[in-house]
Design an enzyme around this catalytic site. Structure first.
Site, PDB file in Angstrom:
ATOM      1  N   ARG A 431     -20.339  16.615 121.197  1.00  0.00           N
ATOM      2  CA  ARG A 431     -19.106  17.199 120.678  1.00  0.00           C
ATOM      3  C   ARG A 431     -18.539  16.332 119.556  1.00  0.00           C
ATOM      4  O   ARG A 431     -18.585  15.114 119.622  1.00  0.00           O
ATOM      5  CB  ARG A 431     -18.057  17.314 121.787  1.00  0.00           C
ATOM      6  CG  ARG A 431     -18.489  18.145 122.978  1.00  0.00           C
ATOM      7  CD  ARG A 431     -17.552  17.904 124.142  1.00  0.00           C
ATOM      8  NE  ARG A 431     -17.900  18.658 125.320  1.00  0.00           N
ATOM      9  CZ  ARG A 431     -18.834  18.287 126.208  1.00  0.00           C
ATOM     10  NH1 ARG A 431     -19.486  17.159 126.036  1.00  0.00           N
ATOM     11  NH2 ARG A 431     -19.103  19.042 127.254  1.00  0.00           N
ATOM     12  N   ARG A 539     -24.512  39.619 135.796  1.00  0.00           N
ATOM     13  CA  ARG A 539     -23.979  40.299 134.616  1.00  0.00           C
ATOM     14  C   ARG A 539     -23.385  39.314 133.618  1.00  0.00           C
ATOM     15  O   ARG A 539     -23.157  39.658 132.456  1.00  0.00           O
ATOM     16  CB  ARG A 539     -22.933  41.333 135.037  1.00  0.00           C
ATOM     17  CG  ARG A 539     -21.607  40.760 135.459  1.00  0.00           C
ATOM     18  CD  ARG A 539     -20.664  41.848 135.956  1.00  0.00           C
ATOM     19  NE  ARG A 539     -20.581  42.982 135.063  1.00  0.00           N
ATOM     20  CZ  ARG A 539     -20.102  44.180 135.412  1.00  0.00           C
ATOM     21  NH1 ARG A 539     -19.678  44.381 136.659  1.00  0.00           N
ATOM     22  NH2 ARG A 539     -20.036  45.151 134.547  1.00  0.00           N
ATOM     23  N   ASP A 555     -19.932  49.218 133.721  1.00  0.00           N
ATOM     24  CA  ASP A 555     -20.565  49.672 134.955  1.00  0.00           C
ATOM     25  C   ASP A 555     -21.166  51.045 134.722  1.00  0.00           C
ATOM     26  O   ASP A 555     -20.715  51.795 133.850  1.00  0.00           O
ATOM     27  CB  ASP A 555     -19.547  49.732 136.095  1.00  0.00           C
ATOM     28  CG  ASP A 555     -19.289  48.368 136.706  1.00  0.00           C
ATOM     29  OD1 ASP A 555     -20.040  47.419 136.370  1.00  0.00           O
ATOM     30  OD2 ASP A 555     -18.346  48.239 137.498  1.00  0.00           O
ATOM     31  N   GLU A 556     -22.153  51.397 135.534  1.00  0.00           N
ATOM     32  CA  GLU A 556     -22.871  52.642 135.299  1.00  0.00           C
ATOM     33  C   GLU A 556     -21.992  53.882 135.451  1.00  0.00           C
ATOM     34  O   GLU A 556     -22.249  54.915 134.845  1.00  0.00           O
ATOM     35  CB  GLU A 556     -24.059  52.746 136.256  1.00  0.00           C
ATOM     36  CG  GLU A 556     -23.660  52.721 137.730  1.00  0.00           C
ATOM     37  CD  GLU A 556     -24.855  52.881 138.646  1.00  0.00           C
ATOM     38  OE1 GLU A 556     -25.753  53.668 138.309  1.00  0.00           O
ATOM     39  OE2 GLU A 556     -24.898  52.219 139.685  1.00  0.00           O
ATOM     40  N   GLU A 643     -16.630  39.084 140.862  1.00  0.00           N
ATOM     41  CA  GLU A 643     -17.112  38.450 139.637  1.00  0.00           C
ATOM     42  C   GLU A 643     -16.206  38.725 138.445  1.00  0.00           C
ATOM     43  O   GLU A 643     -16.022  37.862 137.576  1.00  0.00           O
ATOM     44  CB  GLU A 643     -18.557  38.884 139.343  1.00  0.00           C
ATOM     45  CG  GLU A 643     -18.725  40.256 138.699  1.00  0.00           C
ATOM     46  CD  GLU A 643     -18.572  41.399 139.683  1.00  0.00           C
ATOM     47  OE1 GLU A 643     -18.723  42.561 139.249  1.00  0.00           O
ATOM     48  OE2 GLU A 643     -18.324  41.150 140.870  1.00  0.00           O
ATOM     49  N   ASP A 644     -15.605  39.922 138.389  1.00  0.00           N
ATOM     50  CA  ASP A 644     -14.744  40.205 137.245  1.00  0.00           C
ATOM     51  C   ASP A 644     -13.417  39.446 137.344  1.00  0.00           C
ATOM     52  O   ASP A 644     -12.829  39.072 136.331  1.00  0.00           O
ATOM     53  CB  ASP A 644     -14.495  41.712 137.099  1.00  0.00           C
ATOM     54  CG  ASP A 644     -14.101  42.360 138.407  1.00  0.00           C
ATOM     55  OD1 ASP A 644     -14.000  41.653 139.425  1.00  0.00           O
ATOM     56  OD2 ASP A 644     -13.901  43.588 138.419  1.00  0.00           O
ATOM     57  N   ARG A 717     -11.019  41.521 147.362  1.00  0.00           N
ATOM     58  CA  ARG A 717     -10.469  41.082 146.080  1.00  0.00           C
ATOM     59  C   ARG A 717      -9.314  40.108 146.288  1.00  0.00           C
ATOM     60  O   ARG A 717      -9.181  39.126 145.561  1.00  0.00           O
ATOM     61  CB  ARG A 717     -10.015  42.286 145.258  1.00  0.00           C
ATOM     62  CG  ARG A 717     -11.162  43.023 144.559  1.00  0.00           C
ATOM     63  CD  ARG A 717     -10.619  44.095 143.627  1.00  0.00           C
ATOM     64  NE  ARG A 717     -11.682  44.734 142.882  1.00  0.00           N
ATOM     65  CZ  ARG A 717     -12.177  44.289 141.725  1.00  0.00           C
ATOM     66  NH1 ARG A 717     -11.704  43.173 141.206  1.00  0.00           N
ATOM     67  NH2 ARG A 717     -13.129  44.942 141.097  1.00  0.00           N
TER      68      ARG A 717
END
Length: 762
Positions: A431, A539, A555-556, A643-644, A717
């Site tokens: 860095r 993801r 998402d699908e 995860e979100d 959640r």
């Protein structure tokens, strides 16, 4: 022959006479001034009006130029050689780089013995390492080794002093003369001189030490760390005291100090002189003699008055209401006051000659700290008076950044130490000082991702650049059918029609093999199938196929229009450091249950944008995978629909900003069908959208969840949110009341004038 000798003799005699007549005067004058110079040194100062001046100190005392309690240079040198027998150690000479080549930068901590004492602070240091991404339980994989022996307090008068350290470390087969070892220390030496003697030979080990004397510091090898108390938090830590819109144009006090003054011994000189700058108005300098058991034996004429004045002011109040805080040396060079001033946004004025400031290898302290000279104490008030208000504000802002980035917890102090060592291993991928001294800081700017400022989402403004004009769509597919479902086919067609779409990646998260390429739709952009590992965290893996700055996570079962995608992407390009998307959620504190709550109800605030339909920078994939410890990713994989939330928490930790919600057509179904799991159900989860309500609902604090699978998912959640808050040490999420719409959205103008008319259709 005789004549020749006569001429040689005459020539020599003539030369000697010439030297005597022409050079003797200069030699005499030189000797005269040498005697006068020596005499001046012996009798300094020689005042012509000495009889008219009041005698404040004996000239011999002035000439000694130091505290009589301070060790002499010879004593300091002897102590230094006793501790730093390898004083010329550098990374190139005392560190084995080959240990770090195969497994990377891994850290091993020695096994702890049951009967071995361990202080609370050292326990926190070991915990920070063992819960970090650097840790390895296998010594053969380690690049760096940490002793399990507590070496923080090496004052042999302390109850936490560990005896026979030399014998213990030499008996270990891993010691190897200290090579590739890191030793932490907070207190060294003891009364009266407090030298840097640790009581054992550190060998070729790197020393991470508080109160580091610059004369003993080995540049590029040792690391100076701050002195912190045993109550310093393990992780997270309290925020700084400087808040937005709370900065007064001028604080009540300009310069303050409140603390002990030592009547005798090392460190007493500076603190005894602090009363000279006290004026009782804008400069407050308070000291007390009540220090130690026998302070009354050494009390002077000022002690009684000082002790009375000392009790008139509150220390915390002084920190809150002062612009500058004096940070003098204590018995040792460093003090707790340094971190206290940083947190309070009270600009530290350091009076500790010879102190190597913490992490000075990486941190530019000239932007946050005033470094003074102990001998020029009386010049400090006039010096700080001359600093312009705009520079004062810049100093205060930098103190808050440095506190939050590197010093607010033991975790951050330890991780900063390790990252500095890691940067030394690969200088070409290390860095820059700009990354260390600019938001979000060196710990959150990974050089493994890039060393070019333009590749990070937070430096576009400073760099004068913009993110790329295309995005990559990443669609997560979990349906185990032999052909793509109708929702994902419609989604692929809508996304590929966007003028900003560069490619589409389908993440196949099912144990069954993906359908053959002929069953996927033909698109105008490349369509690639990536087979995942069946984990929720897949993801956010930094796939090499993602070359654009922007990632559209889907998402699908997500339903979007091309115009929605286009507008959201243009919004994201204006805020590339944030998450920009459609389905929004919020968090709140439940005072009854004393835990964080999660709600999907319509409220006037949001703090989460689900990654079922959201744009963000691809750098966050690298940060998610490489910055977060493995244990945190395992937690996400064990809890459905977590995860979100973790991604939102991570981005909020980096930016200190909320996500941005953009306009969407409210045509989504009130409930979305439950997805079918992949054979054993490990990879199957409910869709990220959960529910798109069609009407306002009750306040979030009264929400108790829903029944069935939706209730279980809602409960997971909430559990996820609370576990993440515990892991990070605080709640990083930031709430917002902002939603962005197109400029003419629902205005009473012709549809032909609107850029995104389809967003308004029911």
């Amino acid at each position: 022959m005789q004549t020749r000798k006569k001429y040689i003799f005459l020539t020599f005699l003539a030369s000697w006479l010439l030297l005597f007549f022409f050079g003797g005067d200069q030699l005499h004058r030189f000797a005269f001034f040498s005697r006068r110079k020596a005499e001046a040194r012996r009798n300094w100062p020689r005042w012509t009006d000495r009889s008219l001046l009041k005698s404040f100190a004996d000239p011999e005392e002035l000439q000694s130029d130091g505290d009589p309690s301070l060790p002499s240079p010879r004593e300091r040198r002897a102590a230094r050689l006793n501790v730093y027998k390898n004083s010329r150690c550098r990374m190139e000479t005392c560190f084995d780089f080959s240990r770090c080549e195969k497994h990377g930068f891994k850290v091993f901590t020695y096994p702890r013995e049951r009967d071995q004492p361990l202080s609370e602070s050292y326990g926190k240091i070991l915990t920070s390492i063992e819960h970090s991404r650097y840790y390895t339980p296998k010594p053969e994989e380690a690049c760096l080794f940490i002793l399990s022996i507590d070496t923080l307090d090496r004052d042999h008068l302390s109850g936490q002093y560990v005896h026979n350290v030399n014998e213990k470390i030499r008996s270990s087969p891993l010691w190897n003369g200290g090579r590739n070892h890191l030793i932490f220390n907070l207190y060294s030496g003891t009364w009266p001189n407090y030298t840097e003697d640790l009581g054992f030979d550190i060998g070729q080990a790197i020393l991470a030490k508080a109160s580091f004397y610059a004369e003993n510091f080995r540049p590029g090898f040792d690391i100076s760390i701050p002195l912190f108390s045993k109550d310093h938090p393990q992780r997270g830590g309290e925020k700084g005291w400087l808040y937005q819109d709370s900065i007064p144009p001028k604080k009540k006090y300009l310069l303050v100090f409140k603390g002990k003054r030592y009547l005798t011994g090392i460190g007493s000189g500076t603190r005894n002189a602090l009363h000279h700058i006290h004026n009782g108005k804008d400069i407050i300098s308070l000291t007390t003699c009540k220090h130690g058991k026998d302070w009354e034996k050494h009390k002077d004429t000022r002690c009684d008055k000082d002790n009375v004045d000392y009790e008139k002011f509150d220390y915390q109040e002084l920190l809150h209401n002062s612009t500058f805080c004096i940070v003098p040396r204590g018995r040792r060079l460093g003090s707790f006051r340094f971190l206290e001033a940083l947190q309070a946004a009270c600009i530290p004025v350091v009076l500790s000659d010879g102190w190597e400031l913490p992490f000075a290898e990486a941190i530019d302290w000239g932007k946050a700290v005033i470094v003074g000279n102990e001998k020029l104490l009386l010049q400090i008030p006039s010096a700080v008076h001359c600093i312009q208000p705009e520079r004062v504000l810049a100093f205060q802002q930098q103190t808050q950044f440095l506190w939050d980035a590197y010093f607010s917890s033991v975790d951050k102090i330890v991780h900063t130490t390790l990252e500095i060592i890691k940067d030394r291993l690969l200088p070409h991928r290390s860095r820059s000082r700009f990354l260390w001294n600019t938001l979000p800081g060196g710990l959150l700017a990974l050089p493994d991702f890039s060393t070019h400022l333009g590749d990070f989402p937070f430096y576009y403004l400073q760099h004068g650049s913009s993110p790329s004009e295309k995005f990559t769509a990443l669609i997560r597919e979990v349906s185990p059918s032999a052909s793509p479902s109708q929702p994902i086919l419609r989604l692929i067609q809508a996304v590929s029609a966007s003028q900003y779409c560069a490619q589409i990646l389908v993440l196949w998260s099912c144990e069954k093999p993906p359908p053959p390429s002929r069953k996927w739709p033909q698109t105008s952009v490349p369509l690639t199938i990536i087979v995942g590992r069946g984990k929720l965290s897949d993801r956010f893996f930094p796939y090499a196929a993602i070359q654009t700055d922007a990632v559209l996570s889907l998402d699908e079962h997500t339903s979007l229009l091309t115009s929605e995608v286009d507008f959201a992407f243009l919004v994201w390009r204006s805020f590339p450091e944030r998450i920009v998307g459609f389905p929004a959620r919020s968090h709140f504190w439940d005072p009854e249950q004393r835990r964080w709550g999660y709600t999907s109800k319509w409220t006037n605030e949001l703090s989460i944008v689900l990654t079922a339909a959201a744009f963000y920078h691809r750098y966050y994939h690298s940060l998610f995978t490489q910055y977060l410890p493995a244990g945190l990713r395992e937690l996400v994989d064990s809890l459905a629909a977590c995860e979100d939330i973790l991604m939102n928490v991570l981005v909020a930790t980096v930016t200190k900003l909320p996500p941005i919600k953009v306009t969407q057509r409210k045509q989504h179904k009130d409930t979305v069908p439950q997805q079918v799991g992949c054979e054993d159900g490990d990879a199957g989860t409910a869709p990220g959208w959960e529910r798109s309500p069609s009407r306002p609902r009750s306040p979030p604090a009264k929400v108790k969840g829903t029944a069935g699978s939706g209730g279980r998912r809602f409960s997971q959640r909430q559990d996820c949110l609370n576990q993440l808050a515990d892991w990070f040490g605080s709640m990083p999420l930031v709430s917002s009341q902002l939603r962005l719409d197109p400029v003419l959205f629902k205005d009473q103008v012709s549809v032909l004038r609107k850029k995104y008319p389809r967003l308004e259709k029911p």
